[in-house]
Motif scaffolding. Structure first.
Motif, PDB file in Angstrom:
ATOM      1  N   ILE A  40      -0.134   4.760   0.605  1.00 39.57           N
ATOM      2  CA  ILE A  40      -0.048   4.108  -0.704  1.00 39.57           C
ATOM      3  C   ILE A  40      -0.385   2.610  -0.601  1.00 39.57           C
ATOM      4  O   ILE A  40      -1.032   2.049  -1.489  1.00 39.57           O
ATOM      5  N   ALA A  41       0.004   1.972   0.491  1.00 42.38           N
ATOM      6  CA  ALA A  41      -0.319   0.548   0.663  1.00 42.38           C
ATOM      7  C   ALA A  41      -1.828   0.317   0.567  1.00 42.38           C
ATOM      8  O   ALA A  41      -2.280  -0.657  -0.028  1.00 42.38           O
ATOM      9  N   GLN A  42      -2.607   1.239   1.156  1.00 38.69           N
ATOM     10  CA  GLN A  42      -4.071   1.104   1.106  1.00 38.69           C
ATOM     11  C   GLN A  42      -4.593   1.405  -0.293  1.00 38.69           C
ATOM     12  O   GLN A  42      -5.441   0.689  -0.808  1.00 38.69           O
ATOM     13  N   LEU A  43      -4.073   2.498  -0.863  1.00 38.89           N
ATOM     14  CA  LEU A  43      -4.536   2.914  -2.195  1.00 38.89           C
ATOM     15  C   LEU A  43      -4.347   1.815  -3.232  1.00 38.89           C
ATOM     16  O   LEU A  43      -5.209   1.590  -4.083  1.00 38.89           O
ATOM     17  N   LEU A  44      -3.200   1.143  -3.156  1.00 40.21           N
ATOM     18  CA  LEU A  44      -2.901   0.122  -4.164  1.00 40.21           C
ATOM     19  C   LEU A  44      -3.890  -1.038  -4.108  1.00 40.21           C
ATOM     20  O   LEU A  44      -4.053  -1.768  -5.074  1.00 40.21           O
ATOM     21  N   LYS A  45      -4.551  -1.190  -2.958  1.00 40.38           N
ATOM     22  CA  LYS A  45      -5.528  -2.281  -2.842  1.00 40.38           C
ATOM     23  C   LYS A  45      -6.944  -1.815  -3.189  1.00 40.38           C
ATOM     24  O   LYS A  45      -7.862  -2.623  -3.274  1.00 40.38           O
ATOM     25  N   SER A  46      -7.090  -0.505  -3.365  1.00 39.13           N
ATOM     26  CA  SER A  46      -8.425   0.047  -3.579  1.00 39.13           C
ATOM     27  C   SER A  46      -8.932  -0.251  -4.997  1.00 39.13           C
ATOM     28  O   SER A  46      -8.163  -0.355  -5.941  1.00 39.13           O
ATOM     29  N   THR A  47     -10.260  -0.366  -5.108  1.00 39.26           N
ATOM     30  CA  THR A  47     -10.868  -0.495  -6.443  1.00 39.26           C
ATOM     31  C   THR A  47     -11.897   0.615  -6.646  1.00 39.26           C
ATOM     32  O   THR A  47     -12.778   0.510  -7.496  1.00 39.26           O
ATOM     33  N   ASP A  48     -11.787   1.662  -5.831  1.00 42.33           N
ATOM     34  CA  ASP A  48     -12.725   2.784  -5.947  1.00 42.33           C
ATOM     35  C   ASP A  48     -12.319   3.699  -7.106  1.00 42.33           C
ATOM     36  O   ASP A  48     -11.990   4.859  -6.918  1.00 42.33           O
ATOM     37  N   TYR A  49     -12.374   3.133  -8.313  1.00 41.29           N
ATOM     38  CA  TYR A  49     -11.957   3.910  -9.485  1.00 41.29           C
ATOM     39  C   TYR A  49     -12.817   5.149  -9.617  1.00 41.29           C
ATOM     40  O   TYR A  49     -14.012   5.109  -9.361  1.00 41.29           O
ATOM     41  N   GLY A  50     -12.185   6.232 -10.020  1.00 45.73           N
ATOM     42  CA  GLY A  50     -12.937   7.466 -10.249  1.00 45.73           C
ATOM     43  C   GLY A  50     -12.990   8.380  -9.032  1.00 45.73           C
ATOM     44  O   GLY A  50     -13.409   9.526  -9.150  1.00 45.73           O
ATOM     45  N   THR A  51     -12.549   7.891  -7.850  1.00 49.49           N
ATOM     46  CA  THR A  51     -12.606   8.785  -6.679  1.00 49.49           C
ATOM     47  C   THR A  51     -11.410   9.738  -6.678  1.00 49.49           C
ATOM     48  O   THR A  51     -10.356   9.445  -7.230  1.00 49.49           O
ATOM     49  N   LYS A  52     -11.651  10.890  -6.034  1.00 45.53           N
ATOM     50  CA  LYS A  52     -10.580  11.885  -5.871  1.00 45.53           C
ATOM     51  C   LYS A  52      -9.694  11.446  -4.708  1.00 45.53           C
ATOM     52  O   LYS A  52     -10.181  11.061  -3.651  1.00 45.53           O
ATOM     53  N   VAL A  53      -8.388  11.486  -4.933  1.00 43.50           N
ATOM     54  CA  VAL A  53      -7.472  11.093  -3.858  1.00 43.50           C
ATOM     55  C   VAL A  53      -6.327  12.095  -3.725  1.00 43.50           C
ATOM     56  O   VAL A  53      -6.022  12.838  -4.669  1.00 43.50           O
ATOM     57  N   THR A  54      -5.726  12.105  -2.553  1.00 46.18           N
ATOM     58  CA  THR A  54      -4.497  12.866  -2.341  1.00 46.18           C
ATOM     59  C   THR A  54      -3.436  11.875  -1.872  1.00 46.18           C
ATOM     60  O   THR A  54      -3.688  11.115  -0.942  1.00 46.18           O
TER      61      THR A  54
END
Ligand code: 4AD
Ligand code: MG
Length: 459
Positions: A3-17
């Motif tokens: 989650i720490a990485q995800l919260l910094k991501s700006t790859d909107y629209g990508t599929k995540v788990t």
């Protein structure tokens, strides 16, 4: 992804788990919002579950404390203070947490209550932050010494010698306590014990650390130590971790310089690498934490003789619970007076009376004091204890005899002063005392995952 990485991501629209534990669930009949945390940071990620896609029935077991895997799309969040959220497509429940029994329901449990459920408290924001800071400090300690060319020496945990001579050791035996073998004289026959003699858990790795310094030049230890101390205080554990550097050719001044540099390095490392967690601790527990950390970085530590320290305490006019006369050990109240009220800075107190310090410290010419040093910190009192070591064979063996320490346990230590002795110094930093200072917590039970104290060895 964490989650720490995800919260910094700006790859909107990508599929995540994302996988983690549900902190809260709220919503209405159209949409549910989950706050999910996986221990990687204080912040939760918001999961948005559209009830048209995920049925109410499916969401029922998704309660506070449940563990879930969410598949979905990372989208920019409209909510204030959060960059991204996940629009859920599927939610798989790994483990439910019955709201009737799961203890971590509401926010803001007391630290006392959390100690009773220490096995669950890492799931709270506070203990997540503390344990991440603890990890970062352990890493920084190894980095500090490695970068300086020190070797990490593994000293034994089971030992036959009492380094500090305070008689606070936990005995280690495999003898049958209900049926002890006896010698003809009626004493316990330790010859039949596992090691063939009485052994204990170590109170310090120093003695073996000195052997390392007198061969490899500069070493450090970092391991658990054990003290059967009956002092039930917010600063004492029966099992704590200690860092002990030991350096050949260092005198007391070099030792003080190393201690000051080391502590400042660790504090700076925390400020630079644990910012979010420190800000959280500052907000929740101790509003002066960040100021105090910066203050220690910016100021030179005061270096003072014990004798002068006693004079200051006596002249203070302050009523202490324990008396302080030349020759008595300083209590925490005395240490904190010097640091917090008199100097308002960390203090390194040196040249203590020999009778209140351990046998191995270098004796001064005055015949009364030894080259000891204690580093005293605000809110903590003693954070480091160390000394220049007695390198002279004659003086050391005389002191050992004088104190009645059995020479049969110490022959190997004395031998280093027989062959190729050298001036050398070192100190011990209590890891949990450091963490008290860095996290702003006030009870040492709250900076170690599973505290061991008098009458408490739960979990
Ligand atoms: O002052 P101490 O007893 O020094 C030694 O053990 C030396 N052999 C160290 C050395 O010179 N290599 O302990 C060192 C530090 C203290 O300053 C304190 O920070 C911590 O260890 N400490 C404890 N921490 C938690 N619980 C306890 N019961 C502690 N006792 C000492
Ligand atoms: Mg000490």
């Amino acid at each position: 992804m964490r989650i720490a990485q995800l919260l910094k991501s700006t790859d909107y629209g990508t599929k995540v788990t994302v996988k983690g534990w549900v902190r809260t669930k709220r919503g209405n009949k159209n949409v549910a919002f989950l706050a999910l945390n996986d221990g990687s940071c204080v912040a939760n990620i918001q999961i948005v579950a559209d009830l048209a896609k995920i049925s109410e029935e499916e969401l029922k077991p998704v309660t506070t404390g449940a563990c879930v895997a969410v598949e979905g799309t990372l989208v920019e969040s409209l909510g204030a203070g959060q960059g991204v959220e996940v629009q859920a497509e599927t939610i798989e429940v790994y483990g439910t947490a019955d709201p009737a029994t799961y203890p971590l329901q509401k926010k803001g449990h007391s630290l006392e209550f959390l100690r009773e459920i220490a096995y669950l408290r890492p799931r709270t924001n506070t203990f997540g932050a503390i344990l991440r800071i603890r990890h970062a400090m352990a890493y920084a300690i190894h980095k500090f010494f490695n970068d300086k060319g020190f070797y990490y020496l593994h000293t034994p945990l089971i030992t036959a010698s009492d380094c500090e001579g305070a008689g606070e050791m936990f005995q280690v035996t495999t003898l049958d306590l209900d049926n002890m073998p006896r010698t003809e004289e009626g004493a316990i026959d330790f010859a039949q014990d596992f090691f063939g003699k009485p052994c204990s858990l170590t109170v310090s790795g120093q003695l073996e650390g000195e052997l390392g310094a007198l061969s490899m030049g500069q070493i450090y230890t970092f391991g658990p130590t054990f003290r059967a101390e009956h002092s039930n205080t917010p600063r004492h554990l029966a099992e704590f971790w200690m860092i002990e550097p030991e350096v050949a050719f260092f005198d007391l001044k070099d030792n003080m310089d190393m201690a000051e540099e080391f502590l400042k390095y660790l504090i700076r490392y925390a400020l630079e690498n644990c910012r979010e967690d420190l800000e959280f601790m500052n907000k929740m527990w101790d509003n002066e934490l960040l100021d105090r950390l910066n203050f220690v970085l910016e100021n030179d530590f005061v270096r003072l003789d014990y004798t002068e320290g006693i004079e200051i305490l006596k002249a203070s006019g302050k009523k202490f619970e324990f008396p302080c006369e030349w020759g008595s050990d300083l209590q925490s109240e005395h240490e904190r007076y010097l640091v917090e009220e008199h100097f308002k800075k960390p203090v390194i107190l040196i040249n203590y009376p020999k009778d209140i310090k351990a046998f191995y410290m270098k004796q001064n010419e005055d015949g009364k004091t030894v080259r000891a040093m204690d580093v005293l910190f605000p809110k903590i009192g003693e954070i480091i204890g160390g000394s220049e070591r007695e390198a002279d064979y004659g003086k050391l063996s005389a002191r050992i005899k004088e104190l009645g320490i059995p020479e049969k346990d110490m022959w190997w230590y004395l031998d280093t002063r027989r062959w190729g002795s050298a001036p050398h110094s070192g100190f011990g930093l209590g890891f949990e005392r450091l963490l008290l200072f860095v996290t702003g917590m006030s009870n040492i039970r709250d900076v170690i995952p599973f505290p061991r104290t008098l009458k408490n060895a739960e979990f």
